[in-house]
Design an enzyme around this catalytic site. Structure first.
Site, PDB file in Angstrom:
ATOM      1  N   ARG A  69       0.925  -1.349  -0.497  1.00  0.00           N
ATOM      2  CA  ARG A  69      -0.071  -0.335   0.158  1.00  0.00           C
ATOM      3  C   ARG A  69       0.794   1.260  -0.132  1.00  0.00           C
ATOM      4  O   ARG A  69       1.785   0.792   0.052  1.00  0.00           O
ATOM      5  CB  ARG A  69      -1.068   0.098   1.125  1.00  0.00           C
ATOM      6  N   ARG A 111      -0.878  -2.243  -6.688  1.00  0.00           N
ATOM      7  CA  ARG A 111      -0.841  -3.693  -6.025  1.00  0.00           C
ATOM      8  C   ARG A 111      -1.929  -3.853  -6.497  1.00  0.00           C
ATOM      9  O   ARG A 111      -1.920  -5.573  -6.217  1.00  0.00           O
ATOM     10  CB  ARG A 111      -1.709  -2.624  -4.354  1.00  0.00           C
TER      11      ARG A 111
END
Length: 307
Positions: free
Chosen positions: A162, A256
């Site tokens: 993240r 991601r």
């Protein structure tokens, strides 16, 4: 206590709710307008539905059937699932406020909102990731800043981090090895492998950065030495995607998603993916099975001769 039994009593409550949201709750102007508009729509509906004046007392006696009928009308007007859920939330807030203004205990009818479908994130192709990272690096005004931005993007795509996790890495992670300890949500730590290109990108940034990598300080710094913030990362990606003509789904967090999707497509199992992503439950990871299916359908429809 204000008297809400006369004419236009419900409208007076809606006006008082406007002031409460603005002054006491400090909600944004947009939110206040949307919520109060919902209150007035509810009042209009109840007046027509019951064929009588809507008083403050009338708002206290609503039944689940009243709210279901209201939402049915709103859906007929084109309201989608997510908007219906927000509409119901605004109605509940208004009814609770109306009860409190009349010195009564709130008794809002229990009604389940429409289930919101989980959005399926779309992956970015490896070639788009490469182009994006190269543009971000080449557009920086200083070499070390370009190396910094490139390294951050490599951590997002190469390790599935993240943004906050990448920016939370401190100098204690140096020297880099084949894996790195990352702190995620709720301060949970996990070990993530470091591919050679990712490790080299971070090491190049460290060698060029004019600020020392203190063990207890964030590794990634802004132009003036302060810790790099997530908005800056989002901004450079936004500029790069405009330069390259990429879609709006090309965001830092999409890197991601792409990491997870590409691993799954190459045979990674969900349990391993759960560990790599730092998901607390397997159900959070299972969304990527839908992502992979969506990606395969894109490939099929674009490549199959009979598609």
């Amino acid at each position: 206590m204000t008297d809400f039994t006369g004419d236009h009593a419900a409208r007076a409550l809606a006006l008082a709710w406007h002031d409460h949201l603005t002054r006491d709750r400090r909600r944004s102007g947009h939110t206040v307008r949307a919520y109060v508009a919902t209150a007035h729509r509810l009042i209009d509906f109840l007046g027509q539905h019951r064929g009588e004046e809507v008083t403050g007392e009338a708002l206290l006696g609503l039944q689940p059937s009243d709210l279901r009928a209201f939402l049915t009308v709103r859906r007929a007007e084109g309201l989608g699932n997510s908007s219906a859920a927000r509409e119901l939330s605004a109605v509940r807030g208004f009814l609770i406020f109306a009860a409190g203004e009349q010195g009564r205990e709130a008794s809002v009818p229990k009604l389940k909102g429409a289930k919101r479908p989980r959005s399926v994130p779309r992956p970015i192709s490896p070639s788009e990731v490469t182009s994006l990272a190269a543009d971000v690096e080449g557009s920086a005004r200083e070499e070390w800043i370009g190396a910094r931005d490139f390294a951050v993007l490599m951590l997002l795509y190469g390790c599935g981090l993240r943004v906050a996790e990448a920016l939370g890495i401190t100098g204690a992670a140096l020297p880099l090895g084949e894996a790195m300890l990352v702190t995620g949500k709720r301060n949970k730590t996990r070990v993530v492998p470091l591919l050679a290109p990712v490790r080299e990108a971070v090491e190049r940034y460290v060698s060029l950065c004019p600020y020392p990598a203190a063990k207890d300080e964030p590794l990634f710094r802004g132009a003036r030495g302060a810790p790099l913030n997530g908005e800056m990362v989002r901004r450079v990606v936004r500029n790069a995607r405009r330069n390259l003509g990429l879609g709006e789904r090309t965001t830092p967090h999409a890197l991601r998603h792409s990491f997870a999707t590409h691993l799954l497509g190459r045979g990674a199992d969900l349990r391993s993916l759960q560990e790599l992503l730092g998901h607390a439950s397997l159900s959070s990871t299972q969304i990527y099975t839908a992502v992979d299916t969506a990606h395969l359908m894109d490939v099929y429809t674009n490549a199959h001769p009979r598609a």
